[in-house]
Design an enzyme around this catalytic site. Structure first.
Site, PDB file in Angstrom:
ATOM      1  N   HIS A  34      56.592 103.984   0.331  1.00  0.00           N
ATOM      2  CA  HIS A  34      57.821 105.180  -0.009  1.00  0.00           C
ATOM      3  C   HIS A  34      58.100 106.333   1.071  1.00  0.00           C
ATOM      4  O   HIS A  34      57.473 106.294   2.069  1.00  0.00           O
ATOM      5  CB  HIS A  34      56.871 106.116  -0.742  1.00  0.00           C
ATOM      6  CG  HIS A  34      56.030 105.134  -2.146  1.00  0.00           C
ATOM      7  ND1 HIS A  34      55.211 104.650  -2.190  1.00  0.00           N
ATOM      8  CD2 HIS A  34      56.549 104.884  -3.822  1.00  0.00           C
ATOM      9  CE1 HIS A  34      54.943 103.921  -3.344  1.00  0.00           C
ATOM     10  NE2 HIS A  34      56.121 104.154  -4.167  1.00  0.00           N
ATOM     11  N   ASP A  59      54.749 103.036   4.768  1.00  0.00           N
ATOM     12  CA  ASP A  59      54.678 102.733   3.545  1.00  0.00           C
ATOM     13  C   ASP A  59      56.212 102.568   3.306  1.00  0.00           C
ATOM     14  O   ASP A  59      57.277 103.409   3.077  1.00  0.00           O
ATOM     15  CB  ASP A  59      54.775 104.831   3.094  1.00  0.00           C
ATOM     16  CG  ASP A  59      54.175 104.298   2.076  1.00  0.00           C
ATOM     17  OD1 ASP A  59      52.002 104.938   2.205  1.00  0.00           O
ATOM     18  OD2 ASP A  59      54.251 104.507   0.286  1.00  0.00           O
ATOM     19  N   HIS A  70      53.772 112.496   1.665  1.00  0.00           N
ATOM     20  CA  HIS A  70      54.577 112.960   0.455  1.00  0.00           C
ATOM     21  C   HIS A  70      54.755 115.024   0.469  1.00  0.00           C
ATOM     22  O   HIS A  70      55.740 115.466  -0.104  1.00  0.00           O
ATOM     23  CB  HIS A  70      54.654 112.435  -0.390  1.00  0.00           C
ATOM     24  CG  HIS A  70      54.883 110.946  -1.253  1.00  0.00           C
ATOM     25  ND1 HIS A  70      56.076 111.049  -0.515  1.00  0.00           N
ATOM     26  CD2 HIS A  70      54.580 110.201  -1.641  1.00  0.00           C
ATOM     27  CE1 HIS A  70      56.232 109.476  -1.495  1.00  0.00           C
ATOM     28  NE2 HIS A  70      55.370 108.753  -1.654  1.00  0.00           N
ATOM     29  N   ASP A 103      51.619  99.599   0.751  1.00  0.00           N
ATOM     30  CA  ASP A 103      51.661  99.373  -0.139  1.00  0.00           C
ATOM     31  C   ASP A 103      53.490  98.396  -0.275  1.00  0.00           C
ATOM     32  O   ASP A 103      54.100  98.843  -1.718  1.00  0.00           O
ATOM     33  CB  ASP A 103      51.779 101.106  -1.478  1.00  0.00           C
ATOM     34  CG  ASP A 103      52.465 101.777  -0.222  1.00  0.00           C
ATOM     35  OD1 ASP A 103      53.254 101.927   0.989  1.00  0.00           O
ATOM     36  OD2 ASP A 103      52.393 102.625  -0.930  1.00  0.00           O
TER      37      ASP A 103
HETATM   38 ZN    ZN Z   1      53.384 104.607  -0.930  1.00  0.00          ZN
END
Ligand code: ZN
Length: 340
Positions: A166, A164, A127, A252
């Site tokens: 996200h 991931d 991120h 995740d």
């Molecule tokens: Zn994540």
């Protein structure tokens, strides 16, 4: 030749829960992971210490302003960077070793010391944008490693797959105008954190077509994830012909993870790893994975073990027919740039 596994004790000293009790990014994630891998003999992987990255390596991706800001904040005892992201005194050192692990892995792979490897450090990185730390991430480990490979280690093209749950907004931002890094992300969409990564965002300028964003609805299972991987991501990556493959390996998207709503099983990650491993073997290029998320420690440990095993086993990846409307919608968009 087996794989390489990079880690470092400083990863255990970065602890956001000091500032926010109950924060999901705990040192326990790695304690449980390492105990689990230790009991499994590290799957035969050779363990190495992740060295500290030099600040000039961080600046391959990040602004000096960000590096100095994070360093100063940690030296001053730490605090909140955003509502999710916290640092303490030890966080800067941990972040240097996390970036350094990804760099050392890449260096070893491109020097031919192994064909596959994993960097199991924290804080994670995907991120972190060039000028902004966010989402539990301080510096973008995988992006720094990819840029190191191109600028200093002779790789002409690097493919990064981010699985991931996200969207890897930081990595996407770092390379959005570049045609020497193909970035593909499968992630939970629909406004889920960080809110970026729409299918229509394919990069810009010289980088148009070199960003592949594949958002999936909450509740999506491995049929859809594997379909997007097999029928969209891998054909594009194969045509791109990278000289290095990197995975932003977050876990995740597992059904047991507390932060997200995807429904992958532990075996789903092994299957994704086999597909990417087979791509790397076909292209005869090395493959490195860098840890990102995964917030149920026991499940994270199982998933990493399954992934490491898949990177070195001979079990073939299973092929399946394209799944559903989302795969065809993605094919219509990505097929404008790549032969699928
Ligand atoms: Zn994540």
């Amino acid at each position: 030749m087996s794989g390489l596994y990079f880690h470092h004790a400083s990863s255990l000293e970065h602890d956001p829960s000091v500032h926010m009790p109950g924060h999901p990014d705990t040192p326990e994630r790695l304690l449980v992971l390492e105990a689990h891998l230790q009991a499994a003999g590290w799957l035969g992987f050779e363990r190495r210490q992740a060295p500290a990255a030099e600040e000039r390596q961080l600046e391959l991706i990040h602004t000096r302003r960000l590096v100095e800001h994070i360093r100063a904040m940690c030296l001053a005892g730490g605090g909140a960077i955003d509502p999710d992201t916290f640092v303490g005194e030890a966080s800067y050192r941990a972040a240097l070793h996390a970036a350094g692990g990804a760099c050392a892995l890449t260096r070893a792979l491109l020097a031919g010391e192994a064909r596959v490897g994993f960097s199991g450090t924290r804080p994670s990185g995907h991120h972190a944008e060039p000028d902004r730390a966010m989402g539990f991430c301080l510096f973008n480990n995988v992006a720094i490693a990819a840029e190191l490979a191109i600028r200093e280690l002779g790789a002409r093209r690097v493919f990064i797959l981010d699985w991931d749950v996200h969207h890897g907004n930081g990595t996407a931002e770092a390379f959005r105008r570049r045609s020497d890094v193909l970035f593909a992300s499968i992630h939970q969409g629909g406004g889920f954190y960080p809110g970026t990564g729409a299918l229509q965002d394919v990069g810009s300028g010289a980088g148009e077509g070199y960003t592949i964003n594949l958002p999936v609805p909450a509740g999506s299972d491995e049929q859809l994830w594997l379909s997007l991987l097999e029928h969209i991501v891998l054909p594009a990556a194969s045509a791109f012909a990278p000289e290095l493959v990197l995975i932003s390996a977050g876990f995740d998207a597992h059904r047991a993870d507390p932060l997200a709503g995807a429904r992958l099983e532990t075996e789903s990650f092994a299957e994704m790893a086999r597909h990417v491993r087979d791509l790397a073997r076909r292209l005869d290029v090395p493959l490195g994975a860098v840890l990102e998320g995964g917030y149920q420690p026991a499940v994270l440990a199982e998933c990493v073990q399954a992934t490491l095993a898949a990177l070195v086993d001979e079990q073939p990846a299973c092929s399946a027919a394209p799944e559903g409307l989302l795969t065809s919608r993605a094919a219509a968009q990505i097929g404008r740039y790549w032969p699928l």
